[in-house]
Design a protein around this motif. Structure first.
Motif, PDB file in Angstrom:
ATOM      1  N   LEU A  80       0.823  -1.208   0.000  1.00  0.00           N
ATOM      2  CA  LEU A  80       0.000   0.000   0.000  1.00  0.00           C
ATOM      3  C   LEU A  80       0.859   1.261   0.000  1.00  0.00           C
ATOM      4  CD1 LEU A  80      -2.890  -0.877   2.486  1.00  0.00           C
ATOM      5  CD2 LEU A  80      -3.096  -0.352   0.045  1.00  0.00           C
ATOM      6  N   ALA A  81       1.895   1.271   0.800  1.00  0.00           N
ATOM      7  CA  ALA A  81       2.782   2.438   0.845  1.00  0.00           C
ATOM      8  C   ALA A  81       3.370   2.715  -0.533  1.00  0.00           C
ATOM      9  CB  ALA A  81       3.892   2.231   1.874  1.00  0.00           C
ATOM     10  N   LEU A  82       3.794   1.683  -1.216  1.00  0.00           N
ATOM     11  CA  LEU A  82       4.369   1.863  -2.551  1.00  0.00           C
ATOM     12  C   LEU A  82       3.303   2.294  -3.552  1.00  0.00           C
ATOM     13  CD1 LEU A  82       6.786  -1.171  -2.607  1.00  0.00           C
ATOM     14  CD2 LEU A  82       7.397   1.234  -2.371  1.00  0.00           C
ATOM     15  N   ALA A  83       2.124   1.703  -3.451  1.00  0.00           N
ATOM     16  CA  ALA A  83       1.039   2.067  -4.370  1.00  0.00           C
ATOM     17  C   ALA A  83       0.610   3.520  -4.193  1.00  0.00           C
ATOM     18  CB  ALA A  83      -0.155   1.135  -4.167  1.00  0.00           C
ATOM     19  N   LEU A  84       0.756   4.032  -2.970  1.00  0.00           N
ATOM     20  CA  LEU A  84       0.371   5.415  -2.686  1.00  0.00           C
ATOM     21  C   LEU A  84       1.536   6.399  -2.863  1.00  0.00           C
ATOM     22  CD1 LEU A  84      -1.842   4.741   0.452  1.00  0.00           C
ATOM     23  CD2 LEU A  84      -2.623   5.469  -1.825  1.00  0.00           C
ATOM     24  N   ASP A  85       2.604   5.935  -3.481  1.00  0.00           N
ATOM     25  CA  ASP A  85       3.791   6.773  -3.737  1.00  0.00           C
ATOM     26  C   ASP A  85       4.366   7.388  -2.471  1.00  0.00           C
ATOM     27  OD1 ASP A  85       4.037   6.336  -6.478  1.00  0.00           O
ATOM     28  OD2 ASP A  85       2.492   7.830  -6.921  1.00  0.00           O
ATOM     29  N   ALA A  86       4.473   6.593  -1.423  1.00  0.00           N
ATOM     30  CA  ALA A  86       5.121   7.044  -0.193  1.00  0.00           C
ATOM     31  C   ALA A  86       6.589   7.336  -0.488  1.00  0.00           C
ATOM     32  CB  ALA A  86       4.993   5.966   0.875  1.00  0.00           C
ATOM     33  N   PRO A  87       7.240   8.137   0.344  1.00  0.00           N
ATOM     34  CA  PRO A  87       8.661   8.442   0.123  1.00  0.00           C
ATOM     35  C   PRO A  87       9.481   7.164  -0.062  1.00  0.00           C
ATOM     36  CG  PRO A  87       7.786   9.815   1.872  1.00  0.00           C
ATOM     37  CD  PRO A  87       6.712   8.827   1.524  1.00  0.00           C
ATOM     38  N   ALA A  88      10.121   7.061  -1.197  1.00  0.00           N
ATOM     39  CA  ALA A  88      10.778   5.815  -1.601  1.00  0.00           C
ATOM     40  C   ALA A  88      11.892   5.397  -0.654  1.00  0.00           C
ATOM     41  CB  ALA A  88      11.308   5.945  -3.023  1.00  0.00           C
ATOM     42  N   THR A  89      12.742   6.315  -0.270  1.00  0.00           N
ATOM     43  CA  THR A  89      13.880   5.958   0.581  1.00  0.00           C
ATOM     44  C   THR A  89      13.401   5.460   1.939  1.00  0.00           C
ATOM     45  OG1 THR A  89      15.284   7.559  -0.534  1.00  0.00           O
ATOM     46  CG2 THR A  89      16.030   6.800   1.606  1.00  0.00           C
ATOM     47  N   PHE A  90      12.440   6.162   2.528  1.00  0.00           N
ATOM     48  CA  PHE A  90      11.902   5.761   3.829  1.00  0.00           C
ATOM     49  C   PHE A  90      11.216   4.402   3.731  1.00  0.00           C
ATOM     50  CE2 PHE A  90       8.654   6.105   7.274  1.00  0.00           C
ATOM     51  CZ  PHE A  90       9.545   6.113   8.344  1.00  0.00           C
ATOM     52  N   GLY A 130       5.400   2.307  11.182  1.00  0.00           N
ATOM     53  CA  GLY A 130       5.940   3.316  10.270  1.00  0.00           C
ATOM     54  C   GLY A 130       5.196   3.305   8.944  1.00  0.00           C
ATOM     55  N   PHE A 131       4.919   2.116   8.438  1.00  0.00           N
ATOM     56  CA  PHE A 131       4.125   2.024   7.204  1.00  0.00           C
ATOM     57  C   PHE A 131       2.734   2.610   7.406  1.00  0.00           C
ATOM     58  CE2 PHE A 131       7.006  -1.434   5.552  1.00  0.00           C
ATOM     59  CZ  PHE A 131       7.368  -0.766   4.392  1.00  0.00           C
ATOM     60  N   CYS A 132       2.137   2.335   8.570  1.00  0.00           N
ATOM     61  CA  CYS A 132       0.813   2.911   8.860  1.00  0.00           C
ATOM     62  C   CYS A 132       0.871   4.433   8.830  1.00  0.00           C
ATOM     63  CB  CYS A 132       0.305   2.438  10.221  1.00  0.00           C
ATOM     64  SG  CYS A 132      -0.146   0.697  10.263  1.00  0.00           S
ATOM     65  N   ALA A 133       1.908   5.007   9.406  1.00  0.00           N
ATOM     66  CA  ALA A 133       2.059   6.463   9.422  1.00  0.00           C
ATOM     67  C   ALA A 133       2.254   7.013   8.016  1.00  0.00           C
ATOM     68  CB  ALA A 133       3.230   6.856  10.318  1.00  0.00           C
ATOM     69  N   VAL A 134       3.079   6.357   7.236  1.00  0.00           N
ATOM     70  CA  VAL A 134       3.342   6.797   5.860  1.00  0.00           C
ATOM     71  C   VAL A 134       2.069   6.719   5.025  1.00  0.00           C
ATOM     72  CG1 VAL A 134       4.558   6.123   3.742  1.00  0.00           C
ATOM     73  CG2 VAL A 134       5.797   6.259   5.883  1.00  0.00           C
ATOM     74  N   ILE A 135       1.340   5.623   5.165  1.00  0.00           N
ATOM     75  CA  ILE A 135       0.093   5.458   4.399  1.00  0.00           C
ATOM     76  C   ILE A 135      -0.907   6.534   4.792  1.00  0.00           C
ATOM     77  CG2 ILE A 135      -1.916   3.942   4.105  1.00  0.00           C
ATOM     78  CD1 ILE A 135       0.141   1.571   4.420  1.00  0.00           C
ATOM     79  N   THR A 136      -1.072   6.749   6.078  1.00  0.00           N
ATOM     80  CA  THR A 136      -2.012   7.766   6.555  1.00  0.00           C
ATOM     81  C   THR A 136      -1.615   9.161   6.049  1.00  0.00           C
ATOM     82  OG1 THR A 136      -2.442   6.424   8.515  1.00  0.00           O
ATOM     83  CG2 THR A 136      -3.078   8.746   8.618  1.00  0.00           C
ATOM     84  N   THR A 137      -0.327   9.442   6.085  1.00  0.00           N
ATOM     85  CA  THR A 137       0.154  10.743   5.593  1.00  0.00           C
ATOM     86  C   THR A 137      -0.134  10.899   4.094  1.00  0.00           C
ATOM     87  OG1 THR A 137       1.890  10.771   7.268  1.00  0.00           O
ATOM     88  CG2 THR A 137       2.209  12.196   5.340  1.00  0.00           C
ATOM     89  N   GLN A 138       0.127   9.852   3.345  1.00  0.00           N
ATOM     90  CA  GLN A 138      -0.134   9.910   1.900  1.00  0.00           C
ATOM     91  C   GLN A 138      -1.620  10.123   1.608  1.00  0.00           C
ATOM     92  OE1 GLN A 138       3.204  10.524   1.045  1.00  0.00           O
ATOM     93  NE2 GLN A 138       2.346   9.767  -0.871  1.00  0.00           N
ATOM     94  N   LEU A 139      -2.466   9.454   2.378  1.00  0.00           N
ATOM     95  CA  LEU A 139      -3.896   9.610   2.187  1.00  0.00           C
ATOM     96  C   LEU A 139      -4.354  11.026   2.562  1.00  0.00           C
ATOM     97  CD1 LEU A 139      -5.174   6.185   3.546  1.00  0.00           C
ATOM     98  CD2 LEU A 139      -5.136   6.943   1.163  1.00  0.00           C
ATOM     99  N   ALA A 140      -3.765  11.568   3.611  1.00  0.00           N
ATOM    100  CA  ALA A 140      -4.137  12.933   4.040  1.00  0.00           C
ATOM    101  C   ALA A 140      -3.699  13.987   3.017  1.00  0.00           C
ATOM    102  CB  ALA A 140      -3.522  13.243   5.401  1.00  0.00           C
ATOM    103  N   MET A 141      -2.587  13.694   2.328  1.00  0.00           N
ATOM    104  CA  MET A 141      -2.073  14.629   1.322  1.00  0.00           C
ATOM    105  C   MET A 141      -2.899  14.530   0.046  1.00  0.00           C
ATOM    106  SD  MET A 141       2.011  14.242   2.097  1.00  0.00           S
ATOM    107  CE  MET A 141       2.427  14.760   0.463  1.00  0.00           C
ATOM    108  N   GLY A 142      -3.652  13.464  -0.054  1.00  0.00           N
ATOM    109  CA  GLY A 142      -4.613  13.205  -1.070  1.00  0.00           C
ATOM    110  C   GLY A 142      -4.321  13.363  -2.449  1.00  0.00           C
TER     111      GLY A 142
END
Length: 142
Positions: A80-90, A130-142
């Motif tokens: 999910l993190a990758l699908a939502l384009d979360a920061p790649a390095t993190f 950490g993945f949960c935080a990244v996913i939530t952040t990506q969703l909030a940035m919408g």
């Protein structure tokens, strides 16, 4: 394919192979002394079934069960993190640390080493959070 996806894919493969190895290890522990708990397995080797599994088999099975409780969450959350384009390095670092922690968790579980087993478990759990935080952040940035 981006670098984070390649890291994630490699980690998925390594975790699968680790789980396969622990399954094979259980079989090895049974076959090395021809001691089986399941009647059909014992009968195949012309042995009587044991009342209980060997302690080493039980420990390996518990480590494998712990994997079943944690590794699928990594597959889903990492994907999910990758699908939502979360920061790649993190994301890549979370993948690597999770994988390393789970491998070390298995080794320390099999060896019966505390507090390292719990430390490895906690490190992997922090990665999942950490993945949960990244996913939530990506969703909030919408």
């Amino acid at each position: 394919m981006n670098d984070a996806l390649q890291v994630y894919a490699l980690c998925v493969v390594l975790l699968f192979l680790k789980m396969l190895a622990i399954s094979c290890y259980q079989g090895y522990l049974r076959l090395s002394v021809l001691a089986f708990h399941n009647p059909e397995d014992a009968a195949f080797f012309k042995r009587r079934a044991r009342e209980a599994e060997r302690p080493q088999v039980i420990r390996a099975a518990r480590a494998w069960t712990n994997d079943l409780e944690n590794i699928p969450a990594f597959f889903v959350l990492g994907g999910l993190a990758l699908a939502l384009d979360a920061p790649a390095t993190f994301s890549a670092w979370l993948c690597v640390v999770f994988t390393l922690a789970r491998v070390l968790h298995t080794l320390t579980y099999l060896a019966g080493v505390q507090p390292w087993r719990t430390i490895c478990y906690a490190a992997a759990l922090v990665c999942l959070l950490g993945f949960c935080a990244v996913i939530t952040t990506q969703l909030a940035m919408g």
